[in-house]
Design a protein around this motif. Structure first.
Motif, PDB file in Angstrom:
ATOM      1  N   PHE A   9       8.489 -48.335  88.806  1.00 53.85           N
ATOM      2  CA  PHE A   9       8.119 -50.068  88.561  1.00 53.85           C
ATOM      3  C   PHE A   9       9.620 -50.359  88.940  1.00 53.85           C
ATOM      4  CE2 PHE A   9       8.245 -53.803  86.386  1.00 53.85           C
ATOM      5  CZ  PHE A   9       7.199 -54.249  86.317  1.00 53.85           C
ATOM      6  N   ASN A  10      10.478 -49.858  88.357  1.00 52.31           N
ATOM      7  CA  ASN A  10      11.954 -50.270  88.387  1.00 52.31           C
ATOM      8  C   ASN A  10      12.554 -50.223  89.884  1.00 52.31           C
ATOM      9  OD1 ASN A  10      13.918 -51.039  86.484  1.00 52.31           O
ATOM     10  ND2 ASN A  10      15.211 -49.704  87.291  1.00 52.31           N
ATOM     11  N   TYR A  63      10.301 -63.099  94.088  1.00 49.69           N
ATOM     12  CA  TYR A  63       9.244 -62.473  93.438  1.00 49.69           C
ATOM     13  C   TYR A  63       8.341 -61.869  94.452  1.00 49.69           C
ATOM     14  CZ  TYR A  63      10.926 -64.359  89.205  1.00 49.69           C
ATOM     15  OH  TYR A  63      11.570 -64.393  88.196  1.00 49.69           O
ATOM     16  N   ILE A  94      11.216 -53.023  92.111  1.00 48.82           N
ATOM     17  CA  ILE A  94      11.727 -54.093  92.033  1.00 48.82           C
ATOM     18  C   ILE A  94      13.161 -53.965  92.664  1.00 48.82           C
ATOM     19  CG2 ILE A  94      12.565 -55.734  90.145  1.00 48.82           C
ATOM     20  CD1 ILE A  94      10.405 -55.143  88.525  1.00 48.82           C
ATOM     21  N   LEU A 114       3.929 -53.865  93.880  1.00 54.25           N
ATOM     22  CA  LEU A 114       3.790 -53.453  92.536  1.00 54.25           C
ATOM     23  C   LEU A 114       2.412 -53.224  92.383  1.00 54.25           C
ATOM     24  CD1 LEU A 114       5.900 -55.202  89.752  1.00 54.25           C
ATOM     25  CD2 LEU A 114       6.167 -52.673  90.581  1.00 54.25           C
ATOM     26  N   TRP A 133       5.845 -58.294  93.735  1.00 56.52           N
ATOM     27  CA  TRP A 133       4.509 -58.342  93.145  1.00 56.52           C
ATOM     28  C   TRP A 133       3.176 -57.729  93.705  1.00 56.52           C
ATOM     29  CZ3 TRP A 133       3.588 -58.514  87.955  1.00 56.52           C
ATOM     30  CH2 TRP A 133       4.501 -58.990  87.276  1.00 56.52           C
ATOM     31  N   TYR A 137       3.314 -55.399  81.147  1.00 57.43           N
ATOM     32  CA  TYR A 137       4.499 -54.423  81.273  1.00 57.43           C
ATOM     33  C   TYR A 137       5.484 -55.315  81.657  1.00 57.43           C
ATOM     34  CZ  TYR A 137       7.808 -50.863  82.208  1.00 57.43           C
ATOM     35  OH  TYR A 137       8.902 -50.137  82.193  1.00 57.43           O
ATOM     36  N   TYR A 138       5.527 -56.223  82.854  1.00 55.39           N
ATOM     37  CA  TYR A 138       6.563 -56.794  83.266  1.00 55.39           C
ATOM     38  C   TYR A 138       7.154 -57.740  81.936  1.00 55.39           C
ATOM     39  CZ  TYR A 138       9.039 -60.313  86.105  1.00 55.39           C
ATOM     40  OH  TYR A 138      10.178 -60.998  86.662  1.00 55.39           O
ATOM     41  N   HIS A 139       6.318 -58.433  81.456  1.00 50.31           N
ATOM     42  CA  HIS A 139       6.669 -59.654  80.562  1.00 50.31           C
ATOM     43  C   HIS A 139       7.050 -58.967  79.170  1.00 50.31           C
ATOM     44  CE1 HIS A 139       5.841 -62.974  83.277  1.00 50.31           C
ATOM     45  NE2 HIS A 139       4.437 -62.388  83.351  1.00 50.31           N
ATOM     46  N   PHE A 169       9.777 -55.143  80.463  1.00 49.25           N
ATOM     47  CA  PHE A 169      10.944 -55.322  81.402  1.00 49.25           C
ATOM     48  C   PHE A 169      11.740 -56.585  81.126  1.00 49.25           C
ATOM     49  CE2 PHE A 169      12.623 -57.027  85.316  1.00 49.25           C
ATOM     50  CZ  PHE A 169      13.108 -55.889  86.014  1.00 49.25           C
ATOM     51  N   GLN A 170      10.932 -57.938  80.798  1.00 50.84           N
ATOM     52  CA  GLN A 170      11.521 -58.837  80.626  1.00 50.84           C
ATOM     53  C   GLN A 170      12.531 -59.030  79.367  1.00 50.84           C
ATOM     54  OE1 GLN A 170      13.005 -61.024  82.571  1.00 50.84           O
ATOM     55  NE2 GLN A 170      11.344 -61.416  84.519  1.00 50.84           N
ATOM     56  N   SER A 227      14.813 -60.841  94.007  1.00 53.03           N
ATOM     57  CA  SER A 227      13.664 -60.892  93.211  1.00 53.03           C
ATOM     58  C   SER A 227      13.334 -62.428  92.831  1.00 53.03           C
ATOM     59  CB  SER A 227      13.633 -59.949  91.945  1.00 53.03           C
ATOM     60  OG  SER A 227      14.703 -60.317  91.235  1.00 53.03           O
TER      61      SER A 227
END
Ligand SMILES: [Zn+2]
Length: 220
Positions: free
Chosen positions: A130-131, A143, A134, A149, A146, A164-166, A169-170, A140
């Protein structure tokens, strides 16, 4: 109404000109006004809109409105109060308490998937992938990662990826920004390459819950 038309005339003309006329089954079901609003949770009409009740309110405990948004007021025994580990520990502590109190309602309400717990269904190698995606698709701010991903994690589904992103990750990015004293903005700014670099080595490690018993105490 203007020109002396009654409401009924107006409705009739709307219905006539409308492409899809109002049918009896499309009418709003307005209950007879009894003079006071229905207060009982088992009112059948009210339940039609409220859905299935998951949690039964036990008491009319007054809400401490003044403490909302102010964080934890009391001191804790953590080694570094206010640190990321301290906050994680107390969030986990409260979540466990809530889980015990709510029982199965905790899961029905989806609370087990909130916050950084969203990472529990991700393996370390998935998190690294995932990392990397990005990282390889910066800047990014556009964006543009997406679609990649979604393709790479098609088996997880868009909802899990967004969660997972919100939630993970965030949140970790915000911690990174706070640590460096950067202005926190999760929406507009380009994701910091330094964050992605540091995260690549730390994926999976940062979310381990410190056990209450093994935590060092300041003094006792
Ligand atoms: Zn603490």
């Amino acid at each position: 109404m203007q020109n002396g038309h009654s409401n009924e005339d107006a409705l009739r003309s709307i219905n006539k000109s409308s492409a899809s006329p109002i049918r009896p089954c499309g009418q709003a079901d307005i209950p007879e006004w009894t003079g006071k609003p229905p207060s009982r949770h088992d009112d059948r009409r009210a339940m039609r809109f409220l859905g299935e009740r998951i949690l039964i309110p036990e008491s009319n405990e007054a809400l401490d409105v003044g403490s909302i948004g102010k964080g934890r007021q009391e001191n804790c025994n953590c080694q570094s109060p206010g640190s990321i580990d301290c906050i994680r520990f107390h969030v986990a502590e409260k979540k466990d308490e809530l889980k015990r109190k709510l029982g199965s309602a905790f899961y029905k309400m989806g609370l087990h998937e909130t916050g950084e717990d969203a990472a529990h269904s991700w393996t370390k190698s998935e998190e690294r992938r995932f990392n990397t995606i990005i990282q390889e698709n910066l800047p990014s701010s556009e964006y543009n990662f997406w679609d990649i991903l979604r393709t790479a994690f098609r088996y997880k589904g868009s909802k899990a990826i967004a969660s997972y992103y919100h939630n993970v990750f965030q949140v970790q990015r915000r911690a990174y920004q706070n640590h460096l004293g950067l202005e926190a903005d999760s929406d507009d700014d380009s994701i910091e390459p330094g964050f992605l670099y540091s995260r690549q080595g730390n994926v999976g490690r940062s979310r381990s819950r410190p056990a209450a018993s093994s935590r060092k105490r300041k003094s006792s």
